[in-house]
Design an enzyme around this catalytic site. Structure first.
Site, PDB file in Angstrom:
ATOM      1  N   ASN A   7      22.038 -16.895  42.318  1.00 37.63           N
ATOM      2  CA  ASN A   7      22.624 -15.810  43.113  1.00 37.63           C
ATOM      3  C   ASN A   7      21.842 -14.542  42.783  1.00 37.63           C
ATOM      4  O   ASN A   7      22.030 -13.943  41.732  1.00 37.63           O
ATOM      5  CB  ASN A   7      24.110 -15.674  42.743  1.00 37.63           C
ATOM      6  CG  ASN A   7      24.764 -14.502  43.425  1.00 37.63           C
ATOM      7  OD1 ASN A   7      24.193 -13.904  44.342  1.00 37.63           O
ATOM      8  ND2 ASN A   7      25.969 -14.159  42.994  1.00 37.63           N
ATOM      9  N   LYS A   9      21.935 -11.669  44.137  1.00 45.06           N
ATOM     10  CA  LYS A   9      22.705 -10.429  44.350  1.00 45.06           C
ATOM     11  C   LYS A   9      21.844  -9.393  45.080  1.00 45.06           C
ATOM     12  O   LYS A   9      21.042  -9.761  45.923  1.00 45.06           O
ATOM     13  CB  LYS A   9      23.259  -9.916  43.014  1.00 45.06           C
ATOM     14  CG  LYS A   9      24.031 -11.025  42.269  1.00 45.06           C
ATOM     15  CD  LYS A   9      24.798 -10.539  41.075  1.00 45.06           C
ATOM     16  CE  LYS A   9      25.526 -11.722  40.436  1.00 45.06           C
ATOM     17  NZ  LYS A   9      26.374 -11.343  39.325  1.00 45.06           N
ATOM     18  N   HIS A  94      32.905 -14.242  45.902  1.00 44.97           N
ATOM     19  CA  HIS A  94      32.349 -13.824  44.608  1.00 44.97           C
ATOM     20  C   HIS A  94      33.147 -12.618  44.102  1.00 44.97           C
ATOM     21  O   HIS A  94      33.568 -11.772  44.898  1.00 44.97           O
ATOM     22  CB  HIS A  94      30.866 -13.476  44.742  1.00 44.97           C
ATOM     23  CG  HIS A  94      30.218 -13.285  43.414  1.00 44.97           C
ATOM     24  ND1 HIS A  94      30.350 -12.120  42.696  1.00 44.97           N
ATOM     25  CD2 HIS A  94      29.484 -14.126  42.643  1.00 44.97           C
ATOM     26  CE1 HIS A  94      29.715 -12.249  41.540  1.00 44.97           C
ATOM     27  NE2 HIS A  94      29.179 -13.457  41.487  1.00 44.97           N
ATOM     28  N   GLU A 162      34.165 -18.864  37.963  1.00 46.96           N
ATOM     29  CA  GLU A 162      33.429 -17.754  37.361  1.00 46.96           C
ATOM     30  C   GLU A 162      34.422 -16.763  36.738  1.00 46.96           C
ATOM     31  O   GLU A 162      34.911 -15.857  37.425  1.00 46.96           O
ATOM     32  CB  GLU A 162      32.600 -17.024  38.428  1.00 46.96           C
ATOM     33  CG  GLU A 162      31.517 -17.871  39.031  1.00 46.96           C
ATOM     34  CD  GLU A 162      30.331 -17.022  39.469  1.00 46.96           C
ATOM     35  OE1 GLU A 162      29.206 -17.351  39.092  1.00 46.96           O
ATOM     36  OE2 GLU A 162      30.532 -16.013  40.168  1.00 46.96           O
ATOM     37  N   SER A 207      27.092 -15.691  32.816  1.00 43.13           N
ATOM     38  CA  SER A 207      26.163 -15.588  31.672  1.00 43.13           C
ATOM     39  C   SER A 207      25.511 -16.907  31.298  1.00 43.13           C
ATOM     40  O   SER A 207      25.198 -17.132  30.126  1.00 43.13           O
ATOM     41  CB  SER A 207      26.863 -14.997  30.443  1.00 43.13           C
ATOM     42  OG  SER A 207      27.255 -13.662  30.689  1.00 43.13           O
TER      43      SER A 207
HETATM   44  P1  PGA Z   1      25.417 -13.980  35.689  1.00 41.70           P
HETATM   45  O1  PGA Z   1      26.081 -13.925  37.151  1.00 41.70           O
HETATM   46  O2  PGA Z   1      24.784 -15.355  35.554  1.00 41.70           O
HETATM   47  O3  PGA Z   1      24.414 -12.878  35.665  1.00 41.70           O
HETATM   48  O4  PGA Z   1      26.535 -13.810  34.714  1.00 41.70           O
HETATM   49  C1  PGA Z   1      26.767 -15.034  37.658  1.00 41.70           C
HETATM   50  C2  PGA Z   1      27.386 -14.661  38.989  1.00 41.70           C
HETATM   51  O5  PGA Z   1      27.838 -13.530  39.151  1.00 41.70           O
HETATM   52  O6  PGA Z   1      27.406 -15.499  39.910  1.00 41.70           O
END
Ligand code: PGA
Length: 246
Positions: A7, A9, A94, A162, A207
């Site tokens: 993802n 973002k 999300h 998540e 994470s």
């Molecule tokens: P992250 O994000 O791996 O940076 O924690 C995961 C997500 O928001 O889908």
């Protein structure tokens, strides 16, 4: 089949997105036993789809969101029919969409719009705070999110657990421990089995990185990972994907 989805973002410009998309497609080719997806920023979906010279069958492009409406006067929204053919998957619900755009109200309709255009929903859920009674919170949230969706509609979705407190960009984030993930995901699977007579694939996100991926990938209850920050570099994303092949 395990899934690993990057993802991206609201990071990366067009040039870097195209390079990373091509590198990730090549990575997928090396790992035919898993399904590898990328969710680039919306304006780059079409150029990536168009320019990607090489795309193995276990590689897919996902949108980071979609409109809960079919078509019409919804400024800034992107409809499922406009995404069809460009993406095969879409991330829905999300926590960042819920926080900044109040998407929690829209989840069931977004899922319906995606399914109507044969786009597979990847539906995110997760508690805001670490909490011992987390499953009851999640059951209530999932019931509210999924509304009157039918078992057939649920069976066409993938889910992503998540925990919001574990997402790397949130203050004080720490990855959930395997024991915590196993406890929550097992209970959520029971919820799906008893409510919809179906146990969908559930990914873990929050994470996931090169250091912890081995222990996360070893969790039998999850079907893969939704990866944010560590999906922006091919080196770390490659390590994460490879961990899910064994
Ligand atoms: P992250 O994000 O791996 O940076 O924690 C995961 C997500 O928001 O889908």
């Amino acid at each position: 089949m395990k899934w690993v989805i990057g993802n991206w973002k609201m990071n990366l410009g067009l040039g870097e997105s195209e390079v990373l998309a091509q590198a990730t497609a090549h990575l997928a080719e090396e790992l035919p036993g898993i399904s590898v997806g990328i969710a680039p920023p919306t304006p780059f979906l079409y150029p990536i789809h168009d320019k990607l010279k090489f795309r193995p069958t276990n590689f897919f492009i996902a949108s980071q969101t979609l409109s809960s409406f079919a078509k019409g006067a919804y400024t800034g929204d992107v409809a499922a029919f406009q995404l069809k053919g460009v993406v095969s998957h879409v991330i829905i619900g999300h926590s960042e969409r819920r926080k900044w755009h109040h998407d929690s109200e829209l989840i069931a309709n977004q899922i319906r719009q995606a399914l109507a255009c044969d786009i597979k929903p990847i539906v995110c859920f997760g508690e805001a705070k670490r909490d011992a009674s987390v499953s009851s919170i999640l059951f209530a949230d999932l019931r509210a999110d999924l509304g009157d969706l039918t078992p057939d509609e649920i069976s066409r979705c993938v889910f992503a657990y998540e925990p919001v407190w574990a997402i790397s960009t949130n203050a004080g984030a720490v990855p959930a421990t395997p024991a915590y993930i196993i406890k929550v995901v097992s209970r959520v699977q029971e919820f799906f089995a008893s409510t919809y007579n179906h146990t969908p694939p559930i990914l873990y996100g929050g994470s996931v990185n090169e250091d912890n991926v081995e222990e996360i990938a070893a969790i039998k209850q999850i079907s893969g990972a939704l990866v944010g920050g560590a999906s922006l570099q091919i080196k770390s994303f490659s390590t994460i994907c490879r961990a899910f092949t064994h």
